[in-house]
Design an enzyme around this catalytic site. Structure first.
Site, short mmCIF file in Angstrom:
data_model
loop_
_atom_site.label_atom_id
_atom_site.label_comp_id
_atom_site.label_asym_id
_atom_site.label_seq_id
_atom_site.Cartn_x
_atom_site.Cartn_y
_atom_site.Cartn_z
CB SER A 132 -17.92 4.55 -7.45
OG SER A 132 -17.71 5.90 -7.27
CE1 TYR A 145 -18.31 4.44 -2.00
CE2 TYR A 145 -17.24 6.01 -3.55
CZ TYR A 145 -18.32 5.16 -2.97
OH TYR A 145 -19.50 4.99 -3.97
N1 LIG Z 1 -25.25 7.80 -5.19
C1 LIG Z 1 -24.20 7.83 -5.95
O1 LIG Z 1 -23.82 9.19 -6.24
C2 LIG Z 1 -23.23 6.77 -6.25
C3 LIG Z 1 -22.22 7.08 -7.14
C4 LIG Z 1 -21.40 6.02 -7.32
C5 LIG Z 1 -21.48 4.82 -6.98
N2 LIG Z 1 -22.43 4.59 -5.78
C6 LIG Z 1 -22.51 3.17 -5.14
O2 LIG Z 1 -24.17 2.95 -5.72
C7 LIG Z 1 -24.21 1.59 -4.49
C8 LIG Z 1 -25.43 1.99 -4.16
O3 LIG Z 1 -25.51 3.40 -3.40
P1 LIG Z 1 -26.96 4.10 -3.17
O4 LIG Z 1 -26.40 5.41 -3.67
O5 LIG Z 1 -28.02 3.52 -3.76
O6 LIG Z 1 -26.63 4.12 -1.72
P2 LIG Z 1 -27.86 4.22 -0.32
O7 LIG Z 1 -28.86 5.10 -0.89
O8 LIG Z 1 -26.97 4.99 0.69
O9 LIG Z 1 -28.00 2.73 -0.13
C9 LIG Z 1 -27.02 2.00 0.26
C10 LIG Z 1 -27.37 0.76 0.44
O10 LIG Z 1 -26.61 -0.27 1.11
C11 LIG Z 1 -27.16 -0.90 2.26
N3 LIG Z 1 -25.90 -1.54 3.16
C12 LIG Z 1 -25.08 -0.37 3.98
N4 LIG Z 1 -24.44 -0.77 4.62
C13 LIG Z 1 -25.01 -2.43 4.82
C14 LIG Z 1 -24.53 -3.28 5.44
N5 LIG Z 1 -23.45 -3.06 6.69
N6 LIG Z 1 -25.38 -4.53 5.27
C15 LIG Z 1 -25.90 -4.96 4.54
N7 LIG Z 1 -26.48 -3.56 3.44
C16 LIG Z 1 -25.83 -2.30 3.85
C17 LIG Z 1 -28.09 0.18 2.83
O11 LIG Z 1 -29.37 -0.57 3.57
P3 LIG Z 1 -29.36 -0.69 5.26
O12 LIG Z 1 -28.93 0.55 5.69
O13 LIG Z 1 -30.74 -0.96 5.43
O14 LIG Z 1 -28.47 -1.67 5.48
C18 LIG Z 1 -28.89 0.79 1.67
O15 LIG Z 1 -29.75 -0.26 1.05
C19 LIG Z 1 -23.24 1.83 -3.43
O16 LIG Z 1 -22.29 0.73 -3.71
C20 LIG Z 1 -22.50 3.00 -3.76
O17 LIG Z 1 -21.03 3.05 -3.28
C21 LIG Z 1 -23.41 5.61 -5.60
#
Ligand SMILES: NC(=O)c1ccc[n+]([C@@H]2O[C@H](COP(=O)([O-])OP(=O)(O)OC[C@H]3O[C@@H](n4cnc5c(N)ncnc54)[C@H](OP(=O)(O)O)[C@@H]3O)[C@@H](O)[C@H]2O)c1
Length: 252
Positions: A132, A145
């Site tokens: 991120s 974070y």
């Molecule tokens: N969206 C943004 O703006 C953004 C920006 C920069 C970086 N990121 C990073 O990008 C990555 C993907 O994020 P996203 O935005 O796609 O997030 P999201 O829509 O909230 O999805 C998060 C995923 O992580 C899984 N997860 C969370 N806790 C877990 C656990 N204890 N065990 C197994 N799986 C778990 C969730 O699945 P379950 O709930 O089914 O377990 C879900 O599939 C993350 O690393 C996030 O930090 C996001």
């Protein structure tokens, strides 16, 4: 070593967002894909739709991770699962800090520990870590974070040293704001929270979409074997990490 050399992949956080979109793309490319997350129903639907192999596991449970995934041979490891939290370290509940450390860093290290030796042995592999901009820049996000994502940045660089001399590539995809469920989850995860998060963080903004992130992963995986795409920082055009803050005290 390009896409066509890889036959298997494992994607964490596969139940939604960037992870789900990555699974779909890797299946389109013909890879056997292991899809990891906690939500069994969503994983089953994804498996039905794409032929991915679902693994409903909590990544904070390393025993379960080893039991269920330990024996797999993985060419492409996508460490995507991540959690963040509202507020900052001043009022963070203990569980929130632990969840960020356990999912964002601890699980990443253990998955690397499980799959890197096989990659080294086969002289073939690719690790894609989703970090991120919070790992590279300071802004008013959650300190835990920022710390965990800085660790993912460092892990990504260090893995290159650990695997030097082998055809193993490591790519850090470092996104700015992407339209996913992450902010709604931070706000409690209810349908109302999802709606409020959408209105607060996405409505009226030209954010990235999961397709933009998948395109970057695709590019890194498809690059010729002598090319390692290292750090891919991707932000919306209208988002910048600038802004030094200097607070004025009225009592001096
Ligand atoms: N969206 C943004 O703006 C953004 C920006 C920069 C970086 N990121 C990073 O990008 C990555 C993907 O994020 P996203 O935005 O796609 O997030 P999201 O829509 O909230 O999805 C998060 C995923 O992580 C899984 N997860 C969370 N806790 C877990 C656990 N204890 N065990 C197994 N799986 C778990 C969730 O699945 P379950 O709930 O089914 O377990 C879900 O599939 C993350 O690393 C996030 O930090 C996001």
């Amino acid at each position: 070593m390009t896409y066509s050399d890889y036959t298997t992949a494992l994607v964490t956080g596969a139940s939604t967002g960037m992870g789900e979109a990555t699974v779909i793309r890797l299946r389109e490319q013909g890879l056997e894909v292991h899809a990891v997350a906690r939500d069994e129903k969503r994983l089953a639907a994804l498996a039905e739709r794409t032929g991915a192999i679902p693994h409903a596991i909590d990544l904070t449970d390393i025993d379960a991770v080893e039991r269920e995934l330990g024996g797999l041979q993985i060419d492409v490891l996508v460490n995507n699962a991540g959690v963040s939290g509202p507020g900052n370290i001043l009022d963070a509940p203990r569980g929130m800090v632990d969840a960020m450390v356990d999912v964002n860093v601890r699980a990443v290290l253990h998955l690397c520990r499980l799959f890197l030796p096989g990659m080294v042995e086969r002289d073939l592999g690719h690790v894609v870590n989703i970090s991120s901009i919070a790992g590279l820049y300071n802004f008013f996000g959650h300190t835990a974070y920022h710390a965990t994502k800085a660790a993912v940045h460092q892990i990504s660089r260090q893995l290159r040293n650990d695997t030097l001399g082998k055809r193993i590539r490591v790519t850090e995809v470092c996104p700015g704001r992407v339209e996913t469920e992450i902010f709604g989850r931070n706000m409690g995860g209810s349908p109302e929270a999802m709606k409020e998060a959408w209105e607060t963080y996405y409505e009226g903004f030209e954010s990235l979409t999961v397709a933009d992130i998948v395109a970057a992963i695709d590019f890194a995986l498809a690059a010729p074997r002598h090319v390692n795409m290292g750090l891919m920082e991707i932000m919306p055009t209208f988002q910048v990490p600038g802004g030094l803050t200097f607070d004025r005290r009225e009592d001096v």
